[in-house]
Design a protein around this motif. Structure first.
Motif, PDB file in Angstrom:
ATOM      1  N   PRO A 195       0.839  -1.201   0.000  1.00 58.05           N
ATOM      2  CA  PRO A 195       0.000   0.000   0.000  1.00 58.05           C
ATOM      3  C   PRO A 195       0.878   1.257   0.000  1.00 58.05           C
ATOM      4  CG  PRO A 195      -0.832  -1.592   1.591  1.00 58.05           C
ATOM      5  CD  PRO A 195       0.497  -2.120   1.099  1.00 58.05           C
ATOM      6  N   ALA A 196       0.399   2.280  -0.653  1.00 61.54           N
ATOM      7  CA  ALA A 196       1.155   3.534  -0.748  1.00 61.54           C
ATOM      8  C   ALA A 196       1.408   4.115   0.637  1.00 61.54           C
ATOM      9  CB  ALA A 196       0.396   4.541  -1.602  1.00 61.54           C
ATOM     10  N   VAL A 197       2.519   4.822   0.750  1.00 59.41           N
ATOM     11  CA  VAL A 197       2.916   5.494   1.982  1.00 59.41           C
ATOM     12  C   VAL A 197       2.670   6.988   1.783  1.00 59.41           C
ATOM     13  CG1 VAL A 197       4.893   6.021   3.468  1.00 59.41           C
ATOM     14  CG2 VAL A 197       4.694   3.750   2.423  1.00 59.41           C
ATOM     15  N   ASP A 198       2.135   7.654   2.803  1.00 58.17           N
ATOM     16  CA  ASP A 198       1.905   9.101   2.706  1.00 58.17           C
ATOM     17  C   ASP A 198       3.238   9.844   2.648  1.00 58.17           C
ATOM     18  OD1 ASP A 198      -0.878   8.948   2.777  1.00 58.17           O
ATOM     19  OD2 ASP A 198      -0.945   9.044   4.963  1.00 58.17           O
ATOM     20  N   THR A 199       3.287  10.866   1.812  1.00 57.05           N
ATOM     21  CA  THR A 199       4.465  11.738   1.745  1.00 57.05           C
ATOM     22  C   THR A 199       4.016  13.146   1.398  1.00 57.05           C
ATOM     23  OG1 THR A 199       6.650  12.066   0.757  1.00 57.05           O
ATOM     24  CG2 THR A 199       4.925  11.251  -0.707  1.00 57.05           C
ATOM     25  N   SER A 200       4.747  14.101   1.905  1.00 60.19           N
ATOM     26  CA  SER A 200       4.500  15.499   1.546  1.00 60.19           C
ATOM     27  C   SER A 200       5.666  16.047   0.729  1.00 60.19           C
ATOM     28  CB  SER A 200       4.305  16.343   2.818  1.00 60.19           C
ATOM     29  OG  SER A 200       5.463  16.248   3.632  1.00 60.19           O
ATOM     30  N   SER A 201       6.549  15.155   0.299  1.00 59.44           N
ATOM     31  CA  SER A 201       7.743  15.561  -0.434  1.00 59.44           C
ATOM     32  C   SER A 201       7.412  16.119  -1.811  1.00 59.44           C
ATOM     33  CB  SER A 201       8.688  14.367  -0.590  1.00 59.44           C
ATOM     34  OG  SER A 201       9.831  14.739  -1.349  1.00 59.44           O
ATOM     35  N   ASP A 202       8.170  17.140  -2.220  1.00 62.81           N
ATOM     36  CA  ASP A 202       8.063  17.679  -3.573  1.00 62.81           C
ATOM     37  C   ASP A 202       8.961  16.921  -4.549  1.00 62.81           C
ATOM     38  OD1 ASP A 202       6.270  19.665  -2.813  1.00 62.81           O
ATOM     39  OD2 ASP A 202       7.863  21.115  -2.388  1.00 62.81           O
ATOM     40  N   ASP A 203       9.815  16.039  -4.018  1.00 60.84           N
ATOM     41  CA  ASP A 203      10.757  15.278  -4.830  1.00 60.84           C
ATOM     42  C   ASP A 203      10.019  14.149  -5.561  1.00 60.84           C
ATOM     43  OD1 ASP A 203      13.922  14.571  -5.037  1.00 60.84           O
ATOM     44  OD2 ASP A 203      12.701  12.742  -4.948  1.00 60.84           O
ATOM     45  N   ALA A 204      10.150  14.077  -6.884  1.00 61.47           N
ATOM     46  CA  ALA A 204       9.425  13.082  -7.680  1.00 61.47           C
ATOM     47  C   ALA A 204       9.844  11.655  -7.337  1.00 61.47           C
ATOM     48  CB  ALA A 204       9.636  13.347  -9.169  1.00 61.47           C
ATOM     49  N   VAL A 205      11.123  11.444  -7.032  1.00 63.33           N
ATOM     50  CA  VAL A 205      11.578  10.100  -6.659  1.00 63.33           C
ATOM     51  C   VAL A 205      10.940   9.701  -5.332  1.00 63.33           C
ATOM     52  CG1 VAL A 205      13.562   8.637  -6.106  1.00 63.33           C
ATOM     53  CG2 VAL A 205      13.736  10.341  -7.948  1.00 63.33           C
ATOM     54  N   ASP A 206      10.939  10.613  -4.362  1.00 69.23           N
ATOM     55  CA  ASP A 206      10.297  10.332  -3.073  1.00 69.23           C
ATOM     56  C   ASP A 206       8.824   9.989  -3.253  1.00 69.23           C
ATOM     57  OD1 ASP A 206      12.695  10.932  -1.803  1.00 69.23           O
ATOM     58  OD2 ASP A 206      12.025  12.902  -1.067  1.00 69.23           O
ATOM     59  N   ARG A 207       8.134  10.735  -4.114  1.00 77.19           N
ATOM     60  CA  ARG A 207       6.702  10.486  -4.343  1.00 77.19           C
ATOM     61  C   ARG A 207       6.485   9.124  -4.992  1.00 77.19           C
ATOM     62  NH1 ARG A 207       6.902  15.681  -6.258  1.00 77.19           N
ATOM     63  NH2 ARG A 207       6.368  15.020  -8.354  1.00 77.19           N
ATOM     64  N   PHE A 208       7.336   8.781  -5.982  1.00 76.86           N
ATOM     65  CA  PHE A 208       7.183   7.478  -6.623  1.00 76.86           C
ATOM     66  C   PHE A 208       7.462   6.352  -5.635  1.00 76.86           C
ATOM     67  CE2 PHE A 208       9.168   3.811  -8.728  1.00 76.86           C
ATOM     68  CZ  PHE A 208       8.017   3.312  -9.334  1.00 76.86           C
ATOM     69  N   ILE A 209       8.514   6.468  -4.851  1.00 80.24           N
ATOM     70  CA  ILE A 209       8.864   5.428  -3.891  1.00 80.24           C
ATOM     71  C   ILE A 209       7.758   5.281  -2.850  1.00 80.24           C
ATOM     72  CG2 ILE A 209      10.507   4.807  -2.077  1.00 80.24           C
ATOM     73  CD1 ILE A 209      11.369   4.237  -5.074  1.00 80.24           C
ATOM     74  N   ALA A 210       7.175   6.381  -2.410  1.00 82.33           N
ATOM     75  CA  ALA A 210       6.039   6.315  -1.485  1.00 82.33           C
ATOM     76  C   ALA A 210       4.865   5.593  -2.139  1.00 82.33           C
ATOM     77  CB  ALA A 210       5.645   7.713  -1.027  1.00 82.33           C
ATOM     78  N   PHE A 211       4.645   5.865  -3.417  1.00 84.46           N
ATOM     79  CA  PHE A 211       3.583   5.198  -4.162  1.00 84.46           C
ATOM     80  C   PHE A 211       3.791   3.687  -4.191  1.00 84.46           C
ATOM     81  CE2 PHE A 211       2.034   3.443  -8.183  1.00 84.46           C
ATOM     82  CZ  PHE A 211       0.687   3.772  -8.102  1.00 84.46           C
ATOM     83  N   THR A 212       5.049   3.255  -4.262  1.00 86.90           N
ATOM     84  CA  THR A 212       5.330   1.812  -4.304  1.00 86.90           C
ATOM     85  C   THR A 212       5.175   1.158  -2.938  1.00 86.90           C
ATOM     86  OG1 THR A 212       7.727   1.942  -3.828  1.00 86.90           O
ATOM     87  CG2 THR A 212       7.033   2.159  -6.156  1.00 86.90           C
ATOM     88  N   GLY A 213       4.975   1.964  -1.904  1.00 83.29           N
ATOM     89  CA  GLY A 213       4.802   1.420  -0.561  1.00 83.29           C
ATOM     90  C   GLY A 213       6.105   1.187   0.168  1.00 83.29           C
TER      91      GLY A 213
END
Length: 193
Positions: free
Chosen positions: A169-187
């Motif tokens: 399941p996706a992890v919440d993030t408030s990061s503006d970094d696209a890599v951080d957002r994608f990695i959070a999406f991967t859980g």
């Protein structure tokens, strides 16, 4: 070619037969470079997987990709995973031509052309590049635009991509970094905290 392809070296874009093939080739080169610098016994964010396990898994996926059309001439027998990662980075640049990319094949995602398959499977290699660099305390080297592409590609497939052996399941993030957002999406959550 895609207008966002500026992160892919021009030489790769010129040699490969499609944008999907170029992106896959570039991703395998990122993975090979990260693997060569990684710490084999470092624990990744993937439960029960150290870096060596992640490298072995990723190269087995690369073997499957290389053989997806049943026409590979690349012999990976007896090659250790780190060397195999480098070999796949070399092979993937010129592995497919227009004819082989147009071939319809059965993939883990259903029946599609080799080109369409390459347009999805690169995300697996990209994700494991992050896994092994995170575990090893290395800079991942993933371009922001590439992470955005991965996120945009996977978002409509989210329902089928979640579950055991896939994304958590996706992890919440408030990061503006696209890599951080994608990695959070991967859980995934960094082992670095």
């Amino acid at each position: 070619m895609n207008s966002q392809s500026t992160y892919i070296p021009m030489q790769t874009l010129e040699i490969t037969a499609s944008y999907n093939a170029a992106r896959y080739a570039y991703t395998t080169s990122l993975f090979a470079a990260a693997s060569a610098r990684s710490t084999a016994d470092a624990q990744t964010c993937c439960e029960d997987w150290c870096v060596a396990d992640a490298v072995e898994h990723a190269t087995s996926v690369m073997n499957m990709v290389d053989n997806i059309d049943g026409e590979s001439t690349n012999d990976s027998t007896g090659i250790d995973p780190l060397t195999l990662a480098q070999k796949h980075a070399e092979w993937s640049v010129s592995r497919w031509d227009q004819q082989s990319l147009a071939k319809t094949v059965q993939t883990p995602f259903g029946e599609m052309t080799v080109d369409d398959f390459l347009g999805i499977i690169w995300v697996d290699t990209l994700t494991h590049t992050w896994d092994i660099t995170d575990a090893s305390g290395l800079e991942h080297g993933i371009p922001q635009v590439m992470a955005e592409e991965a996120h945009n590609l996977m978002t409509p497939r989210e329902e089928v991509m979640r579950g055991p052996g896939r994304f958590n399941p996706a992890v919440d993030t408030s990061s503006d970094d696209a890599v951080d957002r994608f990695i959070a999406f991967t859980g995934r959550i960094s082992v670095r905290g």
